[in-house]
Design a protein around this motif. Sequence first.
Motif, PDB file in Angstrom:
ATOM      1  N   LEU A  22      -9.755 -15.545  -0.325  1.00  0.00           N
ATOM      2  CA  LEU A  22     -10.906 -15.565  -1.234  1.00  0.00           C
ATOM      3  C   LEU A  22     -11.165 -14.171  -1.775  1.00  0.00           C
ATOM      4  CD1 LEU A  22     -13.519 -16.789  -2.494  1.00  0.00           C
ATOM      5  CD2 LEU A  22     -14.650 -16.305  -0.306  1.00  0.00           C
ATOM      6  N   ILE A  23     -11.194 -14.057  -3.104  1.00  0.00           N
ATOM      7  CA  ILE A  23     -11.626 -12.831  -3.771  1.00  0.00           C
ATOM      8  C   ILE A  23     -12.960 -13.109  -4.446  1.00  0.00           C
ATOM      9  CG2 ILE A  23     -11.182 -11.219  -5.668  1.00  0.00           C
ATOM     10  CD1 ILE A  23      -8.208 -11.479  -5.085  1.00  0.00           C
ATOM     11  N   MET A  24     -14.000 -12.408  -3.996  1.00  0.00           N
ATOM     12  CA  MET A  24     -15.300 -12.453  -4.644  1.00  0.00           C
ATOM     13  C   MET A  24     -15.459 -11.187  -5.485  1.00  0.00           C
ATOM     14  SD  MET A  24     -17.641 -13.669  -1.400  1.00  0.00           S
ATOM     15  CE  MET A  24     -19.158 -13.487  -2.349  1.00  0.00           C
ATOM     16  N   TRP A  25     -16.162 -11.313  -6.611  1.00  0.00           N
ATOM     17  CA  TRP A  25     -16.435 -10.120  -7.405  1.00  0.00           C
ATOM     18  C   TRP A  25     -17.724 -10.317  -8.200  1.00  0.00           C
ATOM     19  CZ3 TRP A  25     -16.717  -9.582 -12.790  1.00  0.00           C
ATOM     20  CH2 TRP A  25     -16.318 -10.692 -13.537  1.00  0.00           C
ATOM     21  N   SER A  26     -18.330  -9.195  -8.581  1.00  0.00           N
ATOM     22  CA  SER A  26     -19.549  -9.235  -9.387  1.00  0.00           C
ATOM     23  C   SER A  26     -19.758  -7.881 -10.041  1.00  0.00           C
ATOM     24  CB  SER A  26     -20.755  -9.578  -8.517  1.00  0.00           C
ATOM     25  OG  SER A  26     -21.962  -9.551  -9.276  1.00  0.00           O
ATOM     26  N   GLY A  27     -20.491  -7.881 -11.128  1.00  0.00           N
ATOM     27  CA  GLY A  27     -20.937  -6.631 -11.730  1.00  0.00           C
ATOM     28  C   GLY A  27     -22.208  -6.158 -11.059  1.00  0.00           C
ATOM     29  N   TRP A  28     -22.319  -4.861 -10.838  1.00  0.00           N
ATOM     30  CA  TRP A  28     -23.555  -4.329 -10.257  1.00  0.00           C
ATOM     31  C   TRP A  28     -24.731  -4.471 -11.219  1.00  0.00           C
ATOM     32  CZ3 TRP A  28     -24.931  -3.941  -5.593  1.00  0.00           C
ATOM     33  CH2 TRP A  28     -24.109  -3.463  -4.572  1.00  0.00           C
ATOM     34  N   ALA A  29     -24.468  -4.623 -12.509  1.00  0.00           N
ATOM     35  CA  ALA A  29     -25.549  -4.765 -13.491  1.00  0.00           C
ATOM     36  C   ALA A  29     -25.750  -6.217 -13.912  1.00  0.00           C
ATOM     37  CB  ALA A  29     -25.262  -3.896 -14.718  1.00  0.00           C
TER      38      ALA A  29
ATOM     39  N   VAL B 209     -12.597  -9.426 -15.446  1.00  0.00           N
ATOM     40  CA  VAL B 209     -12.857 -10.859 -15.567  1.00  0.00           C
ATOM     41  C   VAL B 209     -12.110 -11.514 -14.416  1.00  0.00           C
ATOM     42  CG1 VAL B 209     -13.175 -10.848 -18.065  1.00  0.00           C
ATOM     43  CG2 VAL B 209     -10.878 -11.182 -17.128  1.00  0.00           C
ATOM     44  N   SER B 210     -12.364 -12.783 -14.181  1.00  0.00           N
ATOM     45  CA  SER B 210     -11.722 -13.433 -13.042  1.00  0.00           C
ATOM     46  C   SER B 210     -10.196 -13.393 -13.142  1.00  0.00           C
ATOM     47  CB  SER B 210     -12.218 -14.874 -12.909  1.00  0.00           C
ATOM     48  OG  SER B 210     -13.524 -14.900 -12.360  1.00  0.00           O
ATOM     49  N   ALA B 211      -9.664 -13.522 -14.380  1.00  0.00           N
ATOM     50  CA  ALA B 211      -8.210 -13.501 -14.546  1.00  0.00           C
ATOM     51  C   ALA B 211      -7.598 -12.157 -14.162  1.00  0.00           C
ATOM     52  CB  ALA B 211      -7.848 -13.850 -15.986  1.00  0.00           C
ATOM     53  N   SER B 212      -8.418 -11.096 -14.080  1.00  0.00           N
ATOM     54  CA  SER B 212      -7.912  -9.788 -13.676  1.00  0.00           C
ATOM     55  C   SER B 212      -7.310  -9.826 -12.274  1.00  0.00           C
ATOM     56  CB  SER B 212      -9.032  -8.743 -13.705  1.00  0.00           C
ATOM     57  OG  SER B 212      -9.674  -8.667 -14.958  1.00  0.00           O
ATOM     58  N   PHE B 213      -7.732 -10.806 -11.473  1.00  0.00           N
ATOM     59  CA  PHE B 213      -7.307 -10.876 -10.078  1.00  0.00           C
ATOM     60  C   PHE B 213      -6.143 -11.839  -9.851  1.00  0.00           C
ATOM     61  CE2 PHE B 213     -11.782  -9.638 -10.057  1.00  0.00           C
ATOM     62  CZ  PHE B 213     -11.784  -8.569  -9.178  1.00  0.00           C
ATOM     63  N   ALA B 214      -5.637 -12.477 -10.910  1.00  0.00           N
ATOM     64  CA  ALA B 214      -4.645 -13.544 -10.746  1.00  0.00           C
ATOM     65  C   ALA B 214      -3.412 -13.084  -9.985  1.00  0.00           C
ATOM     66  CB  ALA B 214      -4.254 -14.103 -12.116  1.00  0.00           C
ATOM     67  N   ASP B 215      -2.789 -12.011 -10.431  1.00  0.00           N
ATOM     68  CA  ASP B 215      -1.560 -11.548  -9.782  1.00  0.00           C
ATOM     69  C   ASP B 215      -1.833 -11.009  -8.381  1.00  0.00           C
ATOM     70  OD1 ASP B 215      -0.195 -12.256 -12.062  1.00  0.00           O
ATOM     71  OD2 ASP B 215      -0.144 -10.224 -12.887  1.00  0.00           O
ATOM     72  N   LEU B 216      -2.977 -10.357  -8.192  1.00  0.00           N
ATOM     73  CA  LEU B 216      -3.333  -9.837  -6.882  1.00  0.00           C
ATOM     74  C   LEU B 216      -3.519 -10.973  -5.879  1.00  0.00           C
ATOM     75  CD1 LEU B 216      -5.944  -7.106  -7.886  1.00  0.00           C
ATOM     76  CD2 LEU B 216      -3.630  -6.713  -7.054  1.00  0.00           C
ATOM     77  N   LEU B 217      -4.181 -12.038  -6.305  1.00  0.00           N
ATOM     78  CA  LEU B 217      -4.394 -13.173  -5.409  1.00  0.00           C
ATOM     79  C   LEU B 217      -3.081 -13.844  -5.064  1.00  0.00           C
ATOM     80  CD1 LEU B 217      -6.352 -15.032  -3.904  1.00  0.00           C
ATOM     81  CD2 LEU B 217      -6.570 -16.377  -6.010  1.00  0.00           C
ATOM     82  N   ASN B 218      -2.217 -14.032  -6.063  1.00  0.00           N
ATOM     83  CA  ASN B 218      -0.931 -14.672  -5.804  1.00  0.00           C
ATOM     84  C   ASN B 218      -0.097 -13.844  -4.832  1.00  0.00           C
ATOM     85  OD1 ASN B 218       1.172 -16.658  -6.262  1.00  0.00           O
ATOM     86  ND2 ASN B 218       2.210 -15.063  -7.437  1.00  0.00           N
ATOM     87  N   ALA B 219      -0.110 -12.533  -5.001  1.00  0.00           N
ATOM     88  CA  ALA B 219       0.640 -11.670  -4.090  1.00  0.00           C
ATOM     89  C   ALA B 219       0.077 -11.751  -2.673  1.00  0.00           C
ATOM     90  CB  ALA B 219       0.610 -10.230  -4.592  1.00  0.00           C
ATOM     91  N   TRP B 220      -1.243 -11.826  -2.569  1.00  0.00           N
ATOM     92  CA  TRP B 220      -1.881 -11.917  -1.252  1.00  0.00           C
ATOM     93  C   TRP B 220      -1.464 -13.208  -0.548  1.00  0.00           C
ATOM     94  CZ3 TRP B 220      -7.951 -11.843  -0.520  1.00  0.00           C
ATOM     95  CH2 TRP B 220      -8.246 -11.544   0.825  1.00  0.00           C
ATOM     96  N   VAL B 221      -1.484 -14.314  -1.295  1.00  0.00           N
ATOM     97  CA  VAL B 221      -1.138 -15.611  -0.720  1.00  0.00           C
ATOM     98  C   VAL B 221       0.335 -15.690  -0.362  1.00  0.00           C
ATOM     99  CG1 VAL B 221      -0.891 -18.070  -1.274  1.00  0.00           C
ATOM    100  CG2 VAL B 221      -3.032 -16.887  -1.792  1.00  0.00           C
ATOM    101  N   THR B 222       1.204 -15.211  -1.237  1.00  0.00           N
ATOM    102  CA  THR B 222       2.638 -15.432  -1.062  1.00  0.00           C
ATOM    103  C   THR B 222       3.339 -14.357  -0.238  1.00  0.00           C
ATOM    104  OG1 THR B 222       3.095 -14.355  -3.198  1.00  0.00           O
ATOM    105  CG2 THR B 222       2.817 -16.759  -3.195  1.00  0.00           C
ATOM    106  N   THR B 223       2.771 -13.156  -0.181  1.00  0.00           N
ATOM    107  CA  THR B 223       3.430 -12.077   0.561  1.00  0.00           C
ATOM    108  C   THR B 223       2.567 -11.514   1.677  1.00  0.00           C
ATOM    109  OG1 THR B 223       2.641 -10.217  -0.803  1.00  0.00           O
ATOM    110  CG2 THR B 223       4.579 -11.430  -1.597  1.00  0.00           C
ATOM    111  N   GLY B 224       1.282 -11.875   1.700  1.00  0.00           N
ATOM    112  CA  GLY B 224       0.379 -11.315   2.697  1.00  0.00           C
ATOM    113  C   GLY B 224      -0.126  -9.934   2.347  1.00  0.00           C
ATOM    114  N   ARG B 225       0.214  -9.453   1.147  1.00  0.00           N
ATOM    115  CA  ARG B 225      -0.210  -8.119   0.716  1.00  0.00           C
ATOM    116  C   ARG B 225      -1.621  -8.198   0.152  1.00  0.00           C
ATOM    117  NH1 ARG B 225       3.651  -7.309  -2.470  1.00  0.00           N
ATOM    118  NH2 ARG B 225       2.660  -7.491  -4.500  1.00  0.00           N
TER     119      ARG B 225
END
Length: 499
Positions: free
Chosen positions: A390-397, A447-463
């Motif tokens: 799970l990746i959560m994100w938000s703007g401070w403003a 934006v949420s799509a900014s995390f797409a590759d990071l999430l996939n790498a986390w799921v598939t490689t554990g990184r």
Amino acid sequence: MVVGTTTAPAGAAAGSQQAQSPGSAASQCAALGANGGDTFETLKGAPTFITSASLTTTGTGKQAVTQCTVNGYVAPSDTFIVQLPVTVWNGMLEANGSHGLGGAYYLNECAPFLGKGYATVANSLGHVDPGLNGGFAYNNPQADVDFAYRATHVTTVAAKAIIHKYYGAAPRESYFSGCSEGGRQGLVEAERYPTDFNGIIAGSAFPYWSTIIGYDSIYTDAVNRDAAGRTILTTDKLPVLHKAALNSCGAVDGTITDPENCDFDPAVAQCPATNPNGADCLSAAQVAVARKFYGPVRDSHGRAITSYGSNEPGSELAWTSRINDTGGTSLEAGIGIQFDRYMAFPHDPGPTFQENDFNFDTDPARFNAMASLYNASPDLRAFRRHGGKLIMWSGWADQASPPAATVKFYHSVVADDGGATAAQGSVRLFMVPGEYHCSGGAGPQLVSASFADLLNAWVTTGRAPQTVTAVQTNSAGQVTATRAIHPYPLAPDPQVSKG
């Protein structure tokens, strides 16, 4: 449709698959809607019907993507749109979230994933209405359930079955991505249906939906009217307040890096006694209202009924969605009153219920009966055991979903997961200085799509993701500044200007 391995386009995952020729793809696509579209009506818990299936094209030039676009519904009324890339499928599914009170498909948010070769699905949370109206749920318990959690789950089940039928293979990984209401959908999915997705991106997520939408949204209207119903803190004073917040909190490049730890008092912007209503300062009454905007929701006795503040220093310019200069209902409160009329209470009060009918002493407790439908639970242990990330994100403003509520929820997830060390293996939170609700604001943004590759790498490689790059662009789309954002509570890097 059986497909073979081919070279993936830029951004697509290894193991991408190539579909058949356009002519064959068209016939295979049309076949999904054959026989009255009832091919999937026996799906367990998700009887699915296809209303149309045809080839369409998204984007132009080198960005053009041709897909089999499938329209359908899961009985009784959970409609969806599935998009199946024709040329290259990367073997994965992206389910996209909604906004507001649902009623529309946000295919523009699917587009970045579609361009990477994902199959995508979007649903409208059980009803079709592009406005911010809650009447779809009036005395309609099924609509409450569809909105709260069922629609996202069953349309995901349907999408996976459609993908298997079209490509001859199930998705290798399935992801959810959403912001605002979409973020809430993601958190609810992780708790209620922990095996639906391998990974979830939840932005500006309204974890305490009933509280934030039901009465935080209308509280700032209520405290911003004088006895005659006139607006006290008006939008023309927001730049004054914003400037004072930036100065007090040590802003750099127009953003406050750590508003959570800035003890800002709007009194620094108060007009002098010699000119109590000056144009470039706040009156004493406006200072009092501003303090309430930053603070928790309170009852008529001044007791806090939320455990977090509604807004953070640095968000002031976005308060135009919380302030109606004419004394009428603001944008945020308008959504809240729709929720209160048709969804929040065990018995819907209906269209006669007005903003000033809400009783901050007694009505919050009346929300408890329905809150468990809509609110996210921080107990995500089953999702973690399934290997979910799970990746959560938000703007401070963020002016709509209180950033402090997101942080509070994250701390609760960490506590339920056995502490920070254990939780870091399955959940990360990223907080972006200066960003408003899902987009807009000062400085580089995500934006949420900014995390797409990071999430996939986390799921598939554990990184696990250690940083994500926020980007600021000009009107021509050129990158003018970037900023590395690290997982909370780590501070972000300084902004880096380009050119």
